[in-house]
Design an enzyme around this catalytic site. Structure first.
Site, PDB file in Angstrom:
ATOM      1  N   THR A 168       0.432   0.855   6.895  1.00 41.18           N
ATOM      2  CA  THR A 168       0.668   2.270   6.662  1.00 41.18           C
ATOM      3  C   THR A 168       1.740   2.406   5.584  1.00 41.18           C
ATOM      4  O   THR A 168       2.582   1.521   5.420  1.00 41.18           O
ATOM      5  CB  THR A 168       1.149   2.975   7.943  1.00 41.18           C
ATOM      6  N   SER A 218       5.726  -0.580  11.512  1.00 41.37           N
ATOM      7  CA  SER A 218       4.446  -1.231  11.790  1.00 41.37           C
ATOM      8  C   SER A 218       4.565  -2.751  11.752  1.00 41.37           C
ATOM      9  O   SER A 218       3.705  -3.456  12.286  1.00 41.37           O
ATOM     10  CB  SER A 218       3.380  -0.767  10.799  1.00 41.37           C
ATOM     11  N   HIS A 231      11.907 -12.783  -4.265  1.00 43.53           N
ATOM     12  CA  HIS A 231      11.842 -14.112  -3.664  1.00 43.53           C
ATOM     13  C   HIS A 231      13.040 -15.009  -3.980  1.00 43.53           C
ATOM     14  O   HIS A 231      13.345 -15.907  -3.182  1.00 43.53           O
ATOM     15  CB  HIS A 231      10.539 -14.798  -4.079  1.00 43.53           C
ATOM     16  N   HIS A 273       7.500  -5.840   4.944  1.00 47.09           N
ATOM     17  CA  HIS A 273       6.340  -6.085   5.803  1.00 47.09           C
ATOM     18  C   HIS A 273       5.925  -4.826   6.552  1.00 47.09           C
ATOM     19  O   HIS A 273       4.794  -4.752   7.036  1.00 47.09           O
ATOM     20  CB  HIS A 273       6.646  -7.217   6.788  1.00 47.09           C
ATOM     21  N   ASP A 274       6.802  -3.850   6.664  1.00 47.45           N
ATOM     22  CA  ASP A 274       6.420  -2.554   7.225  1.00 47.45           C
ATOM     23  C   ASP A 274       5.718  -1.701   6.181  1.00 47.45           C
ATOM     24  O   ASP A 274       4.782  -0.968   6.507  1.00 47.45           O
ATOM     25  CB  ASP A 274       7.684  -1.838   7.728  1.00 47.45           C
ATOM     26  N   ARG A 293       0.368 -10.853 -10.510  1.00 47.26           N
ATOM     27  CA  ARG A 293       0.110  -9.611  -9.776  1.00 47.26           C
ATOM     28  C   ARG A 293       0.424  -8.366 -10.613  1.00 47.26           C
ATOM     29  O   ARG A 293      -0.339  -7.391 -10.612  1.00 47.26           O
ATOM     30  CB  ARG A 293       0.905  -9.591  -8.479  1.00 47.26           C
TER      31      ARG A 293
END
Length: 593
Positions: free
Chosen positions: A193, A199, A373, A140-141, A457
């Site tokens: 970023t 972040s 996942h 997630h960063d 994806r």
């Protein structure tokens, strides 16, 4: 000479396999493989590359990380910032999206149903559930593709006997491509970023970054973060996040890591305030330094705690510690000055900033191999750290986004962390994708089957399929389904779904592949990590040339050096001490109390 040695190392790896060599030789081979990857597996996707500033900006004028990631690189200030393109690890000519029959075959939903769906929970018994929480916390960063309302989503046909309970055909939103040259493959933007800058807790918009901070009651921002009773930012701050973005993908484990490292930020602020009273008068500078320290500590934890836990081969454990402290070791490199510009001896942090001739970005191939996942279990037992007894059990669907605050409120952080330390994540294999993620509600739009989406994806973003991926990383392609996996039943299942071995999707091949000793993921995926794990540190000014006491302060540098995942947990939750002192690694299974 260096190129010849690197090519020789790659040849030895093909002939014998690095994992089968004695550690000193295996380390030399991994260094050679990394050199080859740096030379041949970095590609810039920007059709209008920025012209370096001449002269570049002054580091003394940009001593802090910015919210949007600009000015990390002072010669090209936009490099790695919010909204910039993902790069590639394979030649651009190999990254055209799949279309037509190639895109549809085999049907992604059939792969989800027959190869990925969890039939029985297969645990990764050398890890605890904090390891799964940590990697999603870091992802997630690093990476999040932009999404947009789409009037033409992908339509995935379903068989008449398919149990999908929602609308037919299944709708999968497309990833919007950036405008660019029509004669080149499309490229995609990162909403985060690309830098290792935390972040995921500090945010990448000014509004959110401001909303999570304490204030003095007179409208002046303080350096510390304001936390609600459940240890998370206030609901009003969370309302500023995109409901269709990473906020929709959160779960209890991610919230635990977020709360833990927001607390760590405040602890760093207290330490810096005590060491430098003058800094208290400049709350923005205090905040900025604390963020630098917290971000660097996360990078260190990922390098020397998490990665050695998930790839626990003796060679890679040594290699990851060497990435941070060099082969000379932590004691030597912290006591003596860096007398040579050599990352192998001294580690990457504190050395020169190195781009290897290609502007820094994370890559689509990096995103693809981090599809993990299956790590999420079907349920979590919430235990008491005092007694070790189970107090309640939650199914996976009950610890996802909408229920996170309820779960954080009903149990103490000590009990939740202890429960995750005792539980196992799922193994990264076929037939281990949790059911709750294969019928996942979204705050906007139709529910999705995330296993189907994961296959889509890679196809829509032009990530090569498994065998071609290996070829482009100069690995020998597998010759048959039996050559891919040592599970005969899986080989037969793959043969029934795929027309040939070259048709196997990347994620499917990574999950089916034989793994090196101690590895939680495949050796093919490891090639991307060998390259990008080092590059994320080496390309970042704040982890290389500006990883100094002048920028971080002496106390800040000591904080990074002296701390680890174990000390972070114990600082904030000392009740975990009797358990953690017996755990070999904070991301390995914890003993019962």
């Amino acid at each position: 000479m260096e190129r010849a040695l690197a090519k020789t190392a790659e040849g030895i790896d093909h002939l014998i396999g690095w994992a089968n060599l004695p550690k000193p030789l295996a380390l030399a081979v991994l260094i050679g493989i990394r050199s080859q990857l740096r030379a041949f597996n970095l590609f810039d996707t920007d059709p209008d590359p920025a012209v370096p500033l001449d002269p570049p900006l002054k580091a003394s004028d940009h001593r802090t990380r910015t919210i949007d990631g600009r000015y990390d690189n002072l010669a090209q200030p936009d490099m790695g910032s919010v909204g910039t393109r993902f790069g590639r690890n394979v030649p651009l000519a190999a990254t055209w999206p799949e279309t037509g029959e190639r895109f549809r075959t085999p049907n992604p939903r059939e792969i989800s149903e027959k190869l990925l769906a969890r039939t029985e929970f297969q645990p990764a018994d050398t890890l605890n559930l904090l390891a799964a929480a940590w990697i999603q916390f870091q992802v997630h960063d690093w990476v999040s593709h932009l999404t947009a309302p789409d009037t033409q989503p992908w339509s995935i046909d379903l068989d008449d006997n398919d149990p999908w309970p929602h609308s037919r055909p299944m709708q999968v939103p497309r990833t919007p491509a950036l405008d660019g040259c029509t004669d080149k493959p499309p490229t995609y933007a990162n909403r985060d970023t690309h830098w290792w800058d935390a972040s995921q807790i500090y945010g990448d918009t000014e509004d959110y970054a401001t909303a999570i901070r304490d204030s003095d009651g007179e409208g002046n921002l303080l350096a510390t973060i304001a936390l609600a009773d459940d240890g998370l930012p206030s609901p009003s701050a969370e309302d500023l996040l995109d409901p269709a973005g990473p906020k929709a993908n959160t779960w209890l484990g991610l919230a635990l890591m977020q709360s833990l490292f927001l607390r760590e930020h405040n602890a760093i602020c207290r330490r810096l305030s005590a060491a430098y009273p003058d800094l208290v008068r400049d709350q923005q500078r205090l905040y900025d330094v604390a963020r630098l320290v917290n971000s660097a500590l996360m990078a260190k934890i990922h390098t020397v705690d998490w990665t050695p836990a998930i790839i626990a081969h003796p060679t890679t454990v040594t290699a990851m510690h060497a990435n941070w402290s060099g082969l000379l070791g932590d004691r030597f490199t912290t006591r003596f000055p860096r007398f040579a510009d050599n990352e192998i001896l001294f580690g990457i942090p504190g050395g020169r900033t190195e781009m290897n001739g290609v502007p820094f970005s994370l890559t689509e191939e990096f995103v693809a191999v981090y599809r993990m996942h299956p790590l999420l279990p079907d349920q979590v037992d919430i235990r008491s750290v005092a007694t070790g007894q189970t107090r309640r059990t939650h199914q996976l669907a009950q610890i996802l986004a909408e229920d996170v605050h309820a779960r954080m409120a009903e149990s103490s952080m000590e009990d939740l962390l202890y429960s995750f330390g005792r539980a196992h994540p799922g193994a990264l294999t076929l037939h281990n994708f949790p059911a709750a993620l294969r019928d996942l509600s979204r705050p906007t739009g139709e529910p999705i089957d995330l296993a189907t989406v994961d296959v889509v994806r890679s196809r829509e973003r032009g990530v090569p399929r498994y065998n071609e991926f290996r070829r482009l990383f100069r690995l020998p392609p597998v010759k048959s389904f039996a050559d891919l996996t040592d599970n005969q039943e899986w080989a037969e299942q793959l043969a029934r779904i795929y027309q040939g071995i070259d048709d196997v999707d990347l994620m499917v091949g990574l999950y089916a592949e034989r793994k090196p000793r101690g590895f939680g993921f495949s050796d093919t995926a490891f090639r991307v990590f060998i390259l990008m794990a080092s590059r994320r540190i080496a390309a970042d000014r704040f982890l290389t040339t500006d990883f100094t006491a002048d920028v971080y302060t002496e106390a800040g540098m000591s904080w990074v050096h002296d701390n680890s995942m174990r000390t972070v947990l114990l600082r904030h939750f000392p009740a975990l001490t009797p358990v953690l002192i017996k755990a070999s690694n904070p991301f390995a299974p914890w003993p019962a109390t």
